[in-house]
Design a protein around this motif. Structure first.
Motif, PDB file in Angstrom:
ATOM      1  N   PRO A 400       0.836  -1.208   0.000  1.00  0.00           N
ATOM      2  CA  PRO A 400       0.000   0.000   0.000  1.00  0.00           C
ATOM      3  C   PRO A 400       0.870   1.257   0.000  1.00  0.00           C
ATOM      4  O   PRO A 400       1.764   1.401   0.825  1.00  0.00           O
ATOM      5  N   MET A 401       0.617   2.180  -0.941  1.00  0.00           N
ATOM      6  CA  MET A 401       1.377   3.430  -1.052  1.00  0.00           C
ATOM      7  C   MET A 401       0.418   4.571  -1.321  1.00  0.00           C
ATOM      8  O   MET A 401      -0.548   4.423  -2.084  1.00  0.00           O
ATOM      9  N   ILE A 402       0.685   5.719  -0.652  1.00  0.00           N
ATOM     10  CA  ILE A 402      -0.149   6.903  -0.869  1.00  0.00           C
ATOM     11  C   ILE A 402       0.753   8.123  -1.008  1.00  0.00           C
ATOM     12  O   ILE A 402       1.904   8.125  -0.576  1.00  0.00           O
ATOM     13  N   VAL A 403       0.200   9.182  -1.618  1.00  0.00           N
ATOM     14  CA  VAL A 403       0.842  10.496  -1.674  1.00  0.00           C
ATOM     15  C   VAL A 403      -0.166  11.508  -1.146  1.00  0.00           C
ATOM     16  O   VAL A 403      -1.325  11.522  -1.577  1.00  0.00           O
ATOM     17  N   THR A 404       0.275  12.333  -0.154  1.00  0.00           N
ATOM     18  CA  THR A 404      -0.610  13.357   0.414  1.00  0.00           C
ATOM     19  C   THR A 404       0.054  14.719   0.292  1.00  0.00           C
ATOM     20  O   THR A 404       1.261  14.830   0.066  1.00  0.00           O
ATOM     21  N   LEU A 410      -5.343  13.074   0.766  1.00  0.00           N
ATOM     22  CA  LEU A 410      -4.862  12.092  -0.190  1.00  0.00           C
ATOM     23  C   LEU A 410      -4.905  12.666  -1.607  1.00  0.00           C
ATOM     24  O   LEU A 410      -5.931  13.213  -2.038  1.00  0.00           O
ATOM     25  N   LEU A 411      -3.784  12.553  -2.321  1.00  0.00           N
ATOM     26  CA  LEU A 411      -3.705  13.006  -3.708  1.00  0.00           C
ATOM     27  C   LEU A 411      -3.639  11.825  -4.667  1.00  0.00           C
ATOM     28  O   LEU A 411      -4.323  11.804  -5.685  1.00  0.00           O
ATOM     29  N   PHE A 412      -2.771  10.848  -4.331  1.00  0.00           N
ATOM     30  CA  PHE A 412      -2.620   9.649  -5.158  1.00  0.00           C
ATOM     31  C   PHE A 412      -2.532   8.432  -4.244  1.00  0.00           C
ATOM     32  O   PHE A 412      -2.088   8.527  -3.101  1.00  0.00           O
ATOM     33  N   PHE A 413      -2.930   7.274  -4.766  1.00  0.00           N
ATOM     34  CA  PHE A 413      -2.807   6.028  -4.013  1.00  0.00           C
ATOM     35  C   PHE A 413      -2.882   4.869  -5.000  1.00  0.00           C
ATOM     36  O   PHE A 413      -3.458   4.999  -6.089  1.00  0.00           O
ATOM     37  N   ASN A 414      -2.272   3.756  -4.633  1.00  0.00           N
ATOM     38  CA  ASN A 414      -2.356   2.590  -5.511  1.00  0.00           C
ATOM     39  C   ASN A 414      -3.480   1.668  -5.044  1.00  0.00           C
ATOM     40  O   ASN A 414      -4.108   1.896  -3.999  1.00  0.00           O
ATOM     41  N   ASP A 415      -3.725   0.613  -5.845  1.00  0.00           N
ATOM     42  CA  ASP A 415      -4.841  -0.286  -5.529  1.00  0.00           C
ATOM     43  C   ASP A 415      -4.654  -0.971  -4.185  1.00  0.00           C
ATOM     44  O   ASP A 415      -5.612  -1.179  -3.435  1.00  0.00           O
ATOM     45  N   ALA A 416      -3.406  -1.330  -3.864  1.00  0.00           N
ATOM     46  CA  ALA A 416      -3.146  -2.048  -2.613  1.00  0.00           C
ATOM     47  C   ALA A 416      -3.548  -1.220  -1.399  1.00  0.00           C
ATOM     48  O   ALA A 416      -3.893  -1.771  -0.355  1.00  0.00           O
TER      49      ALA A 416
END
Length: 750
Positions: A400-404, A410-416
């Motif tokens: 799981p990875m996110i960008v804030t 939250l701005l971006f995130f992957n499916d995990a």
């Protein structure tokens, strides 16, 4: 001139007002004391005429209040009163009145008093102003960062300010009475001093620079102004000089000169082409890179003052000229452009046209630079390619990875990221980090961002909230990523819930293992002690038999042999239980349930214990039905039955009874095997620790029989292997009932 007249008689007040107005005084009238005090606070007066007899307050009270605000010099007060009592008049003057005029008032006498007081007041104010100016001048001189020196006509120092001591290191007392040449460094030409004296003796001022020496020997530079001070007859009576320490300025000038040479060398070392052009497009300055590029293109050498047009291709000149003119208009231009070299290679250049201002802020030139950025362009292309590659890594990662942003949005995130917490992509998209992190609120996100700004990389443990409400243990690795539009936060999550649960179970297992090892150590100690005692008794008895058996009767020898047997039986029973328990602990006893005739098994166990039972004359009543059969492991059940019956025999006195019963509990689907005795019974404390390896304490039987307590523990473990349990009912002095419950459908436990 403003006068306040305080008089309670309107007639007298009007009369005085008329007289004073004739003398061009401006008069304000107060008919009572409180009115007078209010007017003094609100308006500005030069004099107060105060009647001491007022309708509301005593005149002395008004006088005292005025003096609390103004001195007698700033606001004179003339007291008016009909008293001729000298002590009263003295009291009035001591209370703050500047003068006293008796009533009835002599108008001429009053005008003279007023004129004298106003003149004295004006003189006092003028004196104060003069003194204040002198104080200001003295303060300015004394606090000036420059140092001031005053000498007599012969150059002997009469005064120096505090800055003199700070700059030169000489104290005031050291300097006064000396010649300024105490500062002479010997580095100045004599002609400078000759010019100085000829100028100031002629009555003119002289300005210049000195190289002087401080008291500590340090050389310093100073800027000097020396001027004569003349009396009213034009004669020179003193000289004064103002000196400023310019050592730092000299250092800066030298540094600037040195830096100028360094900058010139730097410009020539730059690979960027640099030209400085005036408004006629003539070259003011150029660097070595410009020389090299011109020679490469035109096989010419640059000369300062040449027109730039000579070094720009004809077809490009109109564009170049327009850009330079725009720069002279104050517009800076910067753009990238491709050019072809004489060898046919295409290169990228960053072109800049920048206006250059002089120290006054006036534009005098344009700086034109051209920097080869071909390598940067190549790198940018590689970065664009790698950006797509890393974006693919981000979105396809199984972690799981996110960008804030810095506010936690939250701005971006992957499916995990959303799948790991059970959300849909649409639900997750609108989240703030506080919707995910069980410990984070919008308020403390700022604190964590502050830590991240400081450390750039932050790793911490937290809990994430799953959609189903459960909490997951998470390790967060976050880093601050700098972008052209600011900073973003990249966070990777690692779920360690299972790992933490495993760790917790390992800690529990480790604790249980420590307890088990401690219990076994204690048990082995007890067993070693009991075995030693048993064999010690056997050895003693056999030694006694060998020594005196001829001297003893048959009956005595039989008693000794019985004792030997009892000791051997106890040791054997101990070893048998120890072996069974050891095999049980190491899981080497295979569980083999079969259909067992429990009545026969009970008789077999009783026959094994026959001698003990007969010795204590205990009545055994086996009430198990011969037709009843149960499914169990034969060997384990024999150990259970033998140890429970042996324990009952041990604690039942001579002549007591033991009952063996087996019942079928169809409701709970289990067999219940009970051993009941009429023995000594057990306390609640003994019952609580009866099956605990580390707490079980053996006690002698009713006939001083010894034991280890291992038999009951073994019976308890074998019962558990059957999926059953042992229950105890007992009271001290009332015997005990130990019941073994075994399920009818056996599911053995390891």
């Amino acid at each position: 001139m403003n006068i306040l007249l305080v008089e309670d008689s309107p007639v007298a007040a009007e009369r005085l007002h008329f007289i004073l107005s004739q003398q061009n005084y401006t008069v304000a009238i107060a008919l009572h004391g409180q009115q007078a005090l209010t007017m003094v606070e609100q308006d500005s007066f030069h004099l107060v005429l105060l009647d001491l007899i007022l309708p509301d307050v005593d005149g002395l009270f008004v006088l005292t209040r005025i003096r609390e605000q103004f001195s007698s010099a700033r606001l004179p007060v003339i007291a008016l009163s009909g008293t001729d009592n000298r002590e009263r008049i003295l009291e009035i003057l001591q209370s703050g009145a500047n003068d006293f005029v008796p009533k009835p008032i002599d108008e001429f006498f009053l005008l003279v008093k007023i004129k004298n007081l106003i003149s004295m007041q004006q003189a006092h104010i003028a004196l104060e102003e003069s003194l204040e100016k002198n104080r200001i001048f003295a303060s300015v001189v004394e606090q000036s960062p420059s140092y001031v020196v005053v000498t007599d006509p012969h150059g002997i120092i009469q005064y120096v300010n505090s800055s003199f001591s700070r700059i030169t290191g000489y104290g005031v007392q050291e300097a006064v009475g000396k010649n300024p040449n105490i500062l002479n460094s010997g580095l100045m030409p004599q002609e400078v001093y000759t010019e100085l004296w000829s100028t100031i003796l002629a009555g003119n001022s002289w300005q210049g620079e000195f190289i002087n020496r401080r008291k500590n020997g340090e050389i310093y530079y100073e800027k000097v102004l020396v001027a004569p001070i003349k009396n009213d007859n034009g004669e020179i009576i003193r000289f004064f000089s103002i000196k400023e320490d310019i050592s730092d300025k000299k250092i800066v000038e030298a540094a600037n000169e040195r830096y100028g040479r360094i900058l010139n060398a730097l410009f020539n070392s730059f690979m960027t082409i640099f030209f400085l052009l005036d408004k006629q497009f003539n070259i003011i300055y150029y660097n070595q890179a410009a020389v090299d590029s011109v020679f490469l293109l035109f096989q010419k050498n640059i000369q300062q003052g040449d027109s730039m047009r000579s070094y720009v291709k004809e077809q490009v000149w109109p564009i170049f000229e327009g850009n330079v003119r725009e720069a002279f208009a104050g517009n800076r231009k910067s753009f990238e452009k491709q050019f072809s070299t004489p060898g046919g290679e295409t290169r990228w250049y960053l072109l800049n046209y920048k206006p250059v201002l002089d120290s006054k802020g006036d534009m005098f030139a344009v700086a034109f630079t051209a920097r080869d950025i071909s390598d940067r362009k190549s790198v940018e292309k590689e970065l664009r390619d790698s950006k797509a590659f890393y974006a693919e890594l981000f979105f396809q990662s199984t972690n799981p990875m996110i960008v804030t942003d810095l506010n936690g949005n939250l701005l971006f995130f992957n499916d995990a990221a959303y799948i790991s917490l059970g959300y849909s992509k649409e639900e997750y998209a609108g989240f703030h980090i506080s919707n995910i992190d069980a410990y984070d609120t919008r308020e403390n996100v700022e604190e964590r961002i502050a830590q991240l700004r400081l450390k750039r990389i932050l790793t911490f443990e937290t809990k994430h909230r799953h959609k189903d409400g459960s909490l997951r243990d998470i390790i967060v690795h976050s880093s601050l990523v700098e972008q052209s539009r600011g900073y973003l936060v990249l966070a990777t999550f690692h779920d360690i819930t299972a790992l933490k649960q495993t760790g917790a179970q390992l800690r529990i297992n480790a604790g249980q293992l420590r307890d088990a090892i401690a219990a076994k150590d204690k048990l082995f100690s007890i067993i070693a002690h009991d075995l030693k005692n048993s064999f010690h008794g056997i050895l003693g008895l056999t030694e006694l038999l060998l020594t005196i058996h001829r001297e003893q009767s048959e009956e005595e020898r039989e008693d000794l042999l019985r004792d030997v047997y009892q000791s051997l039986r106890l040791a054997y029973e101990l070893l048998e239980n120890l072996l069974a328990w050891s095999r049980s602990q190491s899981q080497k006893i295979e569980f083999k349930p079969e259909l067992i005739d429990i009545a026969k098994l009970a008789e077999s166990v009783l026959s094994h214990l026959r001698l003990q039972i007969e010795k204590k004359q205990i009545r055994i009543q086996n009430e198990i039905s011969e037709t009843l059969k149960i499914r169990a492991d034969r060997n384990m059940l024999a150990v259970i039955l033998r140890n429970l019956v042996s324990n009952a025999v041990k604690f039942t006195p001579k002549g007591g009874s033991i009952f063996i019963r087996l019942q079928s509990n169809m409701e709970q689907k289990q067999y219940v095997l009970c051993i009941q005795d009429t023995g000594v019974g057990m306390s609640p404390e003994i019952q609580e620790n009866l099956f605990k390896l580390d707490r079980n304490k053996t006690t002698p039987g009713t006939d001083s029989e010894q034991g280890t307590g291992l038999g009951l523990i073994l019976a308890h473990e074998f019962t558990q292997r059957h999926g059953g349990r042992i229950s105890v009912q007992s009271e001290p002095g009332k015997g005990s009932i130990l019941c073994v419950s075994i399920p009818m459908s056996i599911y053995p436990k390891a």
